[in-house]
Design an enzyme around this catalytic site. Sequence first.
Site: not given
Length: 174
Positions: A9-12
């Site tokens: 998903g979001c790399f954060w």
Amino acid sequence: MMTFVLGGGCFWCLDALYQKTRGVTDVISGYTGGHTPDPDYDAVCTGTTGHAEVVAVTFDESIIPAEVILDMFFVSHDPTTLNRQGYDVGTQYRSSMFYQDTEQKELFERSVERNQESWSAPIVTEVSRLPRFHLAEEWHNNFYAKHPEQGYCQVIINPKLAKARKYYAQWLIE
């Protein structure tokens, strides 16, 4: 040292988790798996470049086993949803593992099999050879540590960190 390139998903979210993991020496946000020669965040967010948001996680196997890094990956996102993680929808948010050699490919495939028993639906995580890794813009790296009060961090990342802490507290730095 070993480096895995993983997309959940979001790399954060993965960045936040692995930045707090013992034995991890570096986490770099980037893009891979697409067809655009020089992707940037705005282009990747359109979902038309084919790239996934990923992190390159470098770790010391004498401190943390590769299997633990991979099991943490499967706890930190839903690997059973195709091209989606929560509210983030599109191929750029696909669950993915990009291997650099045959050894990593086999390790990744075994981790998918091992972690399938924790999920009632089939794991759809892509396991592919790593093409070119493109660095993301610097502001994506260590985003959670720089902006813990930001809404996305509070609502999306904090619950994922709490879940990882439940299963992997001994590997996490607080």
